[in-house]
Scaffold this motif. Sequence first.
Motif, PDB file in Angstrom:
ATOM      1  N   THR A 197      45.661  36.759  48.290  1.00  0.00           N
ATOM      2  CA  THR A 197      47.032  36.906  48.791  1.00  0.00           C
ATOM      3  C   THR A 197      47.087  37.940  49.909  1.00  0.00           C
ATOM      4  OG1 THR A 197      49.287  37.538  48.170  1.00  0.00           O
ATOM      5  CG2 THR A 197      47.539  38.581  46.934  1.00  0.00           C
ATOM      6  N   ILE A 230      48.299  36.290  32.411  1.00  0.00           N
ATOM      7  CA  ILE A 230      47.010  36.379  33.122  1.00  0.00           C
ATOM      8  C   ILE A 230      46.838  37.794  33.653  1.00  0.00           C
ATOM      9  CG2 ILE A 230      45.627  35.492  35.042  1.00  0.00           C
ATOM     10  CD1 ILE A 230      47.260  32.874  34.784  1.00  0.00           C
ATOM     11  N   LYS A 231      45.814  38.448  33.163  1.00  0.00           N
ATOM     12  CA  LYS A 231      45.588  39.834  33.544  1.00  0.00           C
ATOM     13  C   LYS A 231      44.626  39.868  34.740  1.00  0.00           C
ATOM     14  CE  LYS A 231      45.004  44.147  31.019  1.00  0.00           C
ATOM     15  NZ  LYS A 231      44.190  44.882  31.975  1.00  0.00           N
ATOM     16  N   THR A 232      44.945  40.636  35.733  1.00  0.00           N
ATOM     17  CA  THR A 232      44.078  40.715  36.900  1.00  0.00           C
ATOM     18  C   THR A 232      43.133  41.910  36.762  1.00  0.00           C
ATOM     19  OG1 THR A 232      45.725  42.054  38.025  1.00  0.00           O
ATOM     20  CG2 THR A 232      45.786  39.701  38.453  1.00  0.00           C
ATOM     21  N   SER A 233      41.972  41.775  37.386  1.00  0.00           N
ATOM     22  CA  SER A 233      41.033  42.888  37.382  1.00  0.00           C
ATOM     23  C   SER A 233      41.487  43.898  38.427  1.00  0.00           C
ATOM     24  CB  SER A 233      39.643  42.370  37.745  1.00  0.00           C
ATOM     25  OG  SER A 233      38.803  43.441  38.084  1.00  0.00           O
ATOM     26  N   THR A 285      39.564  33.581  40.917  1.00  0.00           N
ATOM     27  CA  THR A 285      40.157  34.587  41.802  1.00  0.00           C
ATOM     28  C   THR A 285      41.396  34.041  42.500  1.00  0.00           C
ATOM     29  OG1 THR A 285      38.976  33.975  43.824  1.00  0.00           O
ATOM     30  CG2 THR A 285      37.889  35.547  42.384  1.00  0.00           C
ATOM     31  N   ILE A 286      42.241  34.953  42.911  1.00  0.00           N
ATOM     32  CA  ILE A 286      43.420  34.572  43.691  1.00  0.00           C
ATOM     33  C   ILE A 286      43.455  35.444  44.947  1.00  0.00           C
ATOM     34  CG2 ILE A 286      45.063  36.150  42.540  1.00  0.00           C
ATOM     35  CD1 ILE A 286      46.994  33.603  42.644  1.00  0.00           C
ATOM     36  N   LEU A 310      51.629  37.184  37.586  1.00  0.00           N
ATOM     37  CA  LEU A 310      50.541  36.657  36.747  1.00  0.00           C
ATOM     38  C   LEU A 310      50.608  37.250  35.345  1.00  0.00           C
ATOM     39  CD1 LEU A 310      47.663  36.665  39.376  1.00  0.00           C
ATOM     40  CD2 LEU A 310      48.557  34.655  38.219  1.00  0.00           C
ATOM     41  N   VAL A 368      52.201  39.542  43.208  1.00  0.00           N
ATOM     42  CA  VAL A 368      51.530  38.491  42.446  1.00  0.00           C
ATOM     43  C   VAL A 368      50.971  39.023  41.123  1.00  0.00           C
ATOM     44  CG1 VAL A 368      49.234  38.782  43.500  1.00  0.00           C
ATOM     45  CG2 VAL A 368      49.924  36.549  42.648  1.00  0.00           C
ATOM     46  N   VAL A 369      50.602  40.293  41.113  1.00  0.00           N
ATOM     47  CA  VAL A 369      50.003  40.864  39.901  1.00  0.00           C
ATOM     48  C   VAL A 369      50.997  40.792  38.732  1.00  0.00           C
ATOM     49  CG1 VAL A 369      49.089  42.990  38.869  1.00  0.00           C
ATOM     50  CG2 VAL A 369      48.384  42.325  41.166  1.00  0.00           C
ATOM     51  N   LEU A 372      51.681  44.215  45.898  1.00  0.00           N
ATOM     52  CA  LEU A 372      51.126  42.920  45.512  1.00  0.00           C
ATOM     53  C   LEU A 372      51.952  42.343  44.355  1.00  0.00           C
ATOM     54  CD1 LEU A 372      47.306  43.780  45.427  1.00  0.00           C
ATOM     55  CD2 LEU A 372      48.447  42.334  47.105  1.00  0.00           C
TER      56      LEU A 372
END
Lengths: 209, 240, 139
Positions: free
Chosen positions: B202, B221-224, B199-200, B216, B212-213, B210
């Motif tokens: 922020t 890197i795919k975020t949930s 997890t990240i 990534l 950061v999404v 956001l």
Amino acid sequence: MTHSLHRRGTDEYLKNDFTLLVTAASGVNHIGSREGMSKILDAVWEIGPTNIGSNETGTTLSGVTLEQIRSGFTKVPRIRCNFGSKGKAFAAIKKLQELDTGMSVTLSGPIEATLAMCKEYGIKPHSINLSLDVWGKKDKLPAEEVLELMTMCGHGLVGRTLIEETMEKVRQGKLSPQKATVKISPLCICGIYNTDRAEKLFEKCVPSK
Amino acid sequence: MKINQELCVGCGQCLPYCPMGAIERGKDTSRINWDECVECGICIRQVKCPVKAIYEPKETLEWPRSVRKVFSDPTSKHENTGVRGRGTEEVKTNDVTARFKRGFFGIALEFGRPGVGTRLGDVEMITKVLAEEEIVFESANPLTFLMEDPRTGIIKADVRNEKVLSGIVEFVIPQENLERVCTKIVDTASKAKCIFSWTIITRFEPDGTLPVVARLENIGIKTSKNMKVNVGLGRPLRED
Amino acid sequence: MTHSMHRVGSDESFQEDYVVMSRPAMGINHVGCTPKIQRTLEIIFAEGPTNIGSLTTQENMTMGLDPQKLIAKTEDNSPVMCCFHERSKVVNVLKRLKEEELGLSVVVTGLLDNVQSICQEVGLTPHSVNISLGFHGQD
């Protein structure tokens, strides 16, 4: 018919794992194909496969004889076998080429070596079924539907065995989705286990759905 | 945990409950594989053993075995943090603690999750690499407490073979290091012996976005989309 | 303490899945906050959670947790952990918590768009977020 696809393992293990399927096309060339198939069966047997299977009789590994497989041929005969070496698998293809029975042949195995063999034998591959692998899951993880129920307890206290067993009971009609939820959710004592969602997930296991 | 062999009738009811699959059926009785058991306590709490054969032996609470229970049983408390659980309060109280400030990202790698478990020594694969990157591990985290030296990321030898349900490595990085650190983690993960959930953390930008999404995503890197949001109700509110 | 993270499922199945947690920050505002935690629990119980649990009483609703017993056993460091499958109830709980200015930190785990829209409706500015990056590693 994708049961020879999605094999998993390292290249080291897969490089000598070839599955050969010889199939008559129903309604196209199945009539009168038994004689050709019988020849193919003998040829394959001589090369030495790890196993020859038959939906009708069972496999040679389980003690079925070649004659039993032959006599078990249906109107649309099929041969399914596996070779534990590239050399044997390619020898079988060569033999099939010589016999020229017109049956469809598929070989599942490492693509690079298979394509090189085709080129060497002057065979033009027709079509391909490529496995795109299993996505988003790691080797140690259970099936996605199990993970859906597992991950609602972030402490990992609702284990896969219990979920898999409970799902099976729902599938068999021994437990209702509601009872299944009541069975597994107490394990997550935090109370963040969404029982409503769990019940809906279990409902997907109910046979009629 | 152990099963009293004198009492056990071998009914097998307890077998599926163990998240680690550590309960084994013997000839006439069931036994718990002592090496695989993570002391999560599910068997003793949730299984209705008809003869009450499951018990917690005194060895469970002896060092280094005792770390299994504190990492695996959410009802037990880490003595060094005073907080139950495997990590810190992370984003839960960030509006009050300002643990993660603007310009920084919090990262948590939870080894052994979901449902697989981990030997504490297995986390070294990543913690050593992170230490080389001069990452400072969260001091209030129980796993940092088990490091020989947090500057090296090496886990104390006596607990290295202890198996736990999960353990969290937590740290903070400056925003500009995101790509470098995450790429390092991804590269190392391909060689890791165990599994981890990642997890990240922020702050939201003042306009509620956001960024950061997208950053990534740019490095694969795919975020949930299912996120845990601190809604900003904590008081006193501590700004950066 | 990230146990509401990493839930797996389709967006559709998360439309009715909200985890709500509240707690004081140890060492900052936890001393003497038991009444605030108790009030938070009362607000949640009044709304009717899908599930609520306690590490102190080691029970959750599926085990017949007694609200009064849980409230009575609350201590200064007791976390509140529950979930809802109805969005409207989350809105109502947050509205009450905001009105009463209890000052405990609150996190809501759910699809970001949904949580942000809830915050907007309640009039809250989300502070920070913990984002799952999924599972990694191999055996």
